[in-house]
Motif scaffolding. Structure first.
Motif, PDB file in Angstrom:
ATOM      1  N   ILE A 104      23.597  30.563  -2.974  1.00  0.00           N
ATOM      2  CA  ILE A 104      24.199  29.743  -1.909  1.00  0.00           C
ATOM      3  C   ILE A 104      25.166  28.723  -2.501  1.00  0.00           C
ATOM      4  CG2 ILE A 104      23.704  27.977  -0.157  1.00  0.00           C
ATOM      5  CD1 ILE A 104      21.103  29.610   0.449  1.00  0.00           C
ATOM      6  N   ASN A 105      24.800  28.135  -3.631  1.00  0.00           N
ATOM      7  CA  ASN A 105      25.644  27.121  -4.262  1.00  0.00           C
ATOM      8  C   ASN A 105      26.895  27.688  -4.926  1.00  0.00           C
ATOM      9  OD1 ASN A 105      23.901  25.063  -3.455  1.00  0.00           O
ATOM     10  ND2 ASN A 105      22.646  25.274  -5.297  1.00  0.00           N
ATOM     11  N   GLU A 106      26.951  29.006  -5.112  1.00  0.00           N
ATOM     12  CA  GLU A 106      28.105  29.664  -5.739  1.00  0.00           C
ATOM     13  C   GLU A 106      29.314  29.762  -4.807  1.00  0.00           C
ATOM     14  OE1 GLU A 106      28.801  31.650  -8.773  1.00  0.00           O
ATOM     15  OE2 GLU A 106      27.224  30.338  -9.550  1.00  0.00           O
ATOM     16  N   TYR A 107      29.092  29.742  -3.486  1.00  0.00           N
ATOM     17  CA  TYR A 107      30.153  30.074  -2.531  1.00  0.00           C
ATOM     18  C   TYR A 107      30.350  28.985  -1.485  1.00  0.00           C
ATOM     19  CZ  TYR A 107      29.322  34.632  -4.596  1.00  0.00           C
ATOM     20  OH  TYR A 107      29.168  35.656  -5.493  1.00  0.00           O
ATOM     21  N   ASP A 108      31.607  28.851  -1.066  1.00  0.00           N
ATOM     22  CA  ASP A 108      31.926  27.920   0.018  1.00  0.00           C
ATOM     23  C   ASP A 108      31.504  28.496   1.364  1.00  0.00           C
ATOM     24  OD1 ASP A 108      33.132  26.085  -1.738  1.00  0.00           O
ATOM     25  OD2 ASP A 108      35.028  27.180  -1.649  1.00  0.00           O
ATOM     26  N   PHE A 109      31.639  29.820   1.507  1.00  0.00           N
ATOM     27  CA  PHE A 109      31.270  30.521   2.746  1.00  0.00           C
ATOM     28  C   PHE A 109      30.664  31.869   2.404  1.00  0.00           C
ATOM     29  CE2 PHE A 109      34.812  27.778   3.969  1.00  0.00           C
ATOM     30  CZ  PHE A 109      34.289  27.152   5.093  1.00  0.00           C
ATOM     31  N   PHE A 110      29.919  32.387   3.372  1.00  0.00           N
ATOM     32  CA  PHE A 110      29.376  33.744   3.294  1.00  0.00           C
ATOM     33  C   PHE A 110      29.851  34.501   4.519  1.00  0.00           C
ATOM     34  CE2 PHE A 110      26.657  31.341   0.617  1.00  0.00           C
ATOM     35  CZ  PHE A 110      26.195  32.219  -0.356  1.00  0.00           C
TER      36      PHE A 110
END
Length: 186
Positions: A104-110
């Protein structure tokens, strides 16, 4: 952006929809990669497991379907090489069918989609982006793969879909289902 979609089944349709989404995002100047789910991915099989399975298939081929086995191996190799060549996959994978805080912390959005990710028969918490904060959750061209959702699934689906920041669906029927569940036009 992390894309969560179907990456199993050696299906070129899955790969082409995934590639289309990646190209679309790239045209908008957005970097995206597909996050593989170790629970359900054709791309993470261990080479030794694959070799053992293929050896057993060949040795137990008593009905003379060896040509089909060779064709399946060739098809699998071509499919995986196509994906490897064109689709950017994340280094970190979803494990135990759960999107962890580390991912979750790797990406700005999913982005969940674009495929039949919300099918009532083959549903998965991962495809609903469970554990992902609502401000990061987007569904793009998602499909239920049906024009119908059983009423017995309404509560479960309403809960799973209610906190998506944005939702788009592939078919009009999917839009009708979302409206029934969330009173939301998509």
């Amino acid at each position: 952006v992390g894309i969560v979609t179907i990456t199993s089944g050696l299906n070129y349709g899955n790969s082409l929809q995934n590639l289309g989404l990646i190209f679309f995002l790239k045209e908008l100047g957005i970097n995206a990669e597909t996050i593989l789910n170790e629970y359900d991915s054709s791309h993470i099989k261990r080479k030794l497991d694959r070799k053992i399975k293929n050896f057993i298939k060949k040795k137990t081929n008593i009905l003379g379907k060896r040509k089909k086995t060779i064709f399946d191996e060739t098809r699998q190799d071509k499919y995986l090489s196509f994906d490897k060549k064109y689709i950017q996959f994340s280094k970190k994978h979803i494990k135990h069918n759960e999107i962890t805080d580390e991912i979750i912390n790797e990406y700005d959005f999913f982005i969940a989609g674009s495929d039949i990710i919300w099918n009532n028969v083959y549903k998965s918490d991962v495809m609903f982006l469970k554990n992902v904060p609502s401000e990061k959750k987007i569904a793009y061209a998602a499909s239920f793969g049906s024009d119908y959702l059983p009423k017995s699934s309404y509560v479960e689906y309403k809960e799973a879909l209610k906190d998506f920041k944005e939702i788009s669906v592939r078919e009009k029927d999917g839009g009708k289902i979302i409206f029934k569940l969330l009173n939301r036009n998509v």
